[in-house]
Design an enzyme around this catalytic site. Sequence first.
Site, PDB file in Angstrom:
ATOM      1  N   ASP A   1      55.700  -4.261 -31.494  1.00  0.00           N
ATOM      2  CA  ASP A   1      54.791  -4.497 -30.370  1.00  0.00           C
ATOM      3  C   ASP A   1      53.510  -5.145 -30.871  1.00  0.00           C
ATOM      4  O   ASP A   1      53.084  -4.875 -31.999  1.00  0.00           O
ATOM      5  CB  ASP A   1      54.464  -3.184 -29.645  1.00  0.00           C
ATOM      6  CG  ASP A   1      53.896  -3.448 -28.258  1.00  0.00           C
ATOM      7  OD1 ASP A   1      54.664  -3.801 -27.358  1.00  0.00           O
ATOM      8  OD2 ASP A   1      52.673  -3.361 -28.096  1.00  0.00           O
TER       9      ASP A   1
ATOM     10  N   TYR B   1      42.763  -5.957 -25.115  1.00  0.00           N
ATOM     11  CA  TYR B   1      43.203  -4.552 -25.158  1.00  0.00           C
ATOM     12  C   TYR B   1      42.143  -3.672 -25.817  1.00  0.00           C
ATOM     13  O   TYR B   1      41.913  -2.543 -25.379  1.00  0.00           O
ATOM     14  CB  TYR B   1      44.543  -4.423 -25.901  1.00  0.00           C
ATOM     15  CG  TYR B   1      45.721  -4.809 -25.026  1.00  0.00           C
ATOM     16  CD1 TYR B   1      46.204  -3.932 -24.063  1.00  0.00           C
ATOM     17  CD2 TYR B   1      46.335  -6.052 -25.133  1.00  0.00           C
ATOM     18  CE1 TYR B   1      47.273  -4.273 -23.238  1.00  0.00           C
ATOM     19  CE2 TYR B   1      47.396  -6.406 -24.320  1.00  0.00           C
ATOM     20  CZ  TYR B   1      47.865  -5.514 -23.365  1.00  0.00           C
ATOM     21  OH  TYR B   1      48.914  -5.861 -22.552  1.00  0.00           O
TER      22      TYR B   1
ATOM     23  N   ARG C   1      61.376 -10.255 -24.718  1.00  0.00           N
ATOM     24  CA  ARG C   1      61.756  -8.876 -24.353  1.00  0.00           C
ATOM     25  C   ARG C   1      63.267  -8.731 -24.177  1.00  0.00           C
ATOM     26  O   ARG C   1      63.725  -8.054 -23.259  1.00  0.00           O
ATOM     27  CB  ARG C   1      61.048  -8.432 -23.070  1.00  0.00           C
ATOM     28  CG  ARG C   1      59.536  -8.400 -23.156  1.00  0.00           C
ATOM     29  CD  ARG C   1      59.073  -7.166 -23.898  1.00  0.00           C
ATOM     30  NE  ARG C   1      57.634  -7.101 -23.977  1.00  0.00           N
ATOM     31  CZ  ARG C   1      56.890  -6.300 -23.227  1.00  0.00           C
ATOM     32  NH1 ARG C   1      57.436  -5.517 -22.359  1.00  0.00           N
ATOM     33  NH2 ARG C   1      55.585  -6.291 -23.388  1.00  0.00           N
TER      34      ARG C   1
ATOM     35  N   ARG D   1      65.879   5.461 -26.395  1.00  0.00           N
ATOM     36  CA  ARG D   1      64.522   5.843 -25.973  1.00  0.00           C
ATOM     37  C   ARG D   1      64.469   7.238 -25.343  1.00  0.00           C
ATOM     38  O   ARG D   1      63.419   7.886 -25.352  1.00  0.00           O
ATOM     39  CB  ARG D   1      63.978   4.800 -24.984  1.00  0.00           C
ATOM     40  CG  ARG D   1      63.238   3.671 -25.635  1.00  0.00           C
ATOM     41  CD  ARG D   1      61.859   4.076 -26.169  1.00  0.00           C
ATOM     42  NE  ARG D   1      60.852   4.122 -25.106  1.00  0.00           N
ATOM     43  CZ  ARG D   1      60.300   5.233 -24.654  1.00  0.00           C
ATOM     44  NH1 ARG D   1      60.626   6.395 -25.161  1.00  0.00           N
ATOM     45  NH2 ARG D   1      59.399   5.180 -23.689  1.00  0.00           N
TER      46      ARG D   1
ATOM     47  N   ARG E   1      64.134  -1.987 -21.881  1.00  0.00           N
ATOM     48  CA  ARG E   1      64.578  -0.983 -20.912  1.00  0.00           C
ATOM     49  C   ARG E   1      65.687  -1.421 -19.977  1.00  0.00           C
ATOM     50  O   ARG E   1      66.352  -0.603 -19.369  1.00  0.00           O
ATOM     51  CB  ARG E   1      63.385  -0.497 -20.088  1.00  0.00           C
ATOM     52  CG  ARG E   1      62.595   0.546 -20.824  1.00  0.00           C
ATOM     53  CD  ARG E   1      61.315   0.804 -20.119  1.00  0.00           C
ATOM     54  NE  ARG E   1      60.581  -0.445 -20.001  1.00  0.00           N
ATOM     55  CZ  ARG E   1      59.333  -0.538 -19.589  1.00  0.00           C
ATOM     56  NH1 ARG E   1      58.695   0.526 -19.228  1.00  0.00           N
ATOM     57  NH2 ARG E   1      58.735  -1.707 -19.532  1.00  0.00           N
TER      58      ARG E   1
END
Length: 348
Positions: A78, A155, A29, A42, A33
């Site tokens: 992703d 998921y 990562r 974003r 963010r």
Amino acid sequence: MENKLLSESVFLKACRCENTDYTPIWLMRQAGRYMKEYQDIRSKVPFLELCRSPELATEVMVTAVERLGVDAAIIFSDILLILQPMGLELEYIEGVGPVLHNPVRTPEQAQMLKEVEPKESLSYVFDVVKSTRSALPSGLPLIGFSGAPFTIASYIIEGGSSKNYQLTKQFMYSHPTAWQNLMELIVRATVKYLKGQVEAGAQVLQVFDSWVGCLSPTDYRAFVFPYMKSLFGQLDSDIPTIHFGVSTATLLKQQKEAGGSVIGLDFRVDIKKTWQEIGPIAVQGNLDPCVLYADRNTVRDQARRILDQVEGKNGHIFNLGHGILPTTPVDNVIELVDFVHEYSQKRS
Ligand code: CP3
């Protein structure tokens, strides 16, 4: 064909357990963010649209790599994008994370999932690989990636993130044949997807089995191992692969047996002891991402502790034990990268 600059890069040498002048480092990562540059993009573009834009996805990753000075890039993408062509409705909800609006709870629903042909439905990811590859310095390796079958299945069944994976395990124990079919479908899709990323320009592949640590060794053997072995067995052995999981201390030996040229170690294990136990193979890890919230000296002390334990042994790729958290101070990340380079260079 891979060029010499790439194959002789510190990162690829470490993947092959060869001697390097210093310990390579990249961070899971590493683009995200915690970086202002990412937040700026974003604020204008939703996450899925960003993943679908080769231009923006490239910009995000190349900016991160240049700012941090890391030894490898990973494509900006992703693990869950593969769910859409299966027929699942994926949405990323601000403050919640990924949500699937039509999760699979029965064998009948599982049978409705579609076979994935990544060249058709995920070609935009291959475009991201191509574009990122051509924008990176020619000697800097690019990592392609996917989720592992168990993590992807979790998921599909839970419909999002989960605490105890109750629905996933319920499905796995109650419907072993449907579970097998589901895992095989994911393996077929993943193998094509990963091979496509290599064709598009990735030098290394990482398979994220982020949530498999919720299983016992016995259940891993029965419900996961055969599919991981099949997956790794179908990939080109010339391309290094990183087999990553979290909370997998009791599963590492089986993960090594299933495949991968590098094994990911999370921060819960002692790197020296664990490496000795699992035997000869490259390892990646394993600083606690929360250390990056401490002061600079603590960041250095904790990184030094890991490097001292490893004693410059060939085949160590420095990384965190899991991904960078969204509010991490960027300066500490840069400090970590610089420190690992300087300190490991001195010792070799
Ligand atoms: O720098 C990089 O590593 C970028 C590429 C990358 C992302 N996700 C971007 C992303 C990678 C390698 C992943 C892998 C991933 N995605 C995993 C495996 C790694 C791990 O953490 O164990 C998992 C489980 C996912 C699924 C996923 N995607 C979740 C649970 C979330 C929400 C939680 C979060 O951190 O926001 C995402 C969204 C996501 N994937 C973001 C990014 C940059 C945040 C999106 C945003 O809000 O801007």
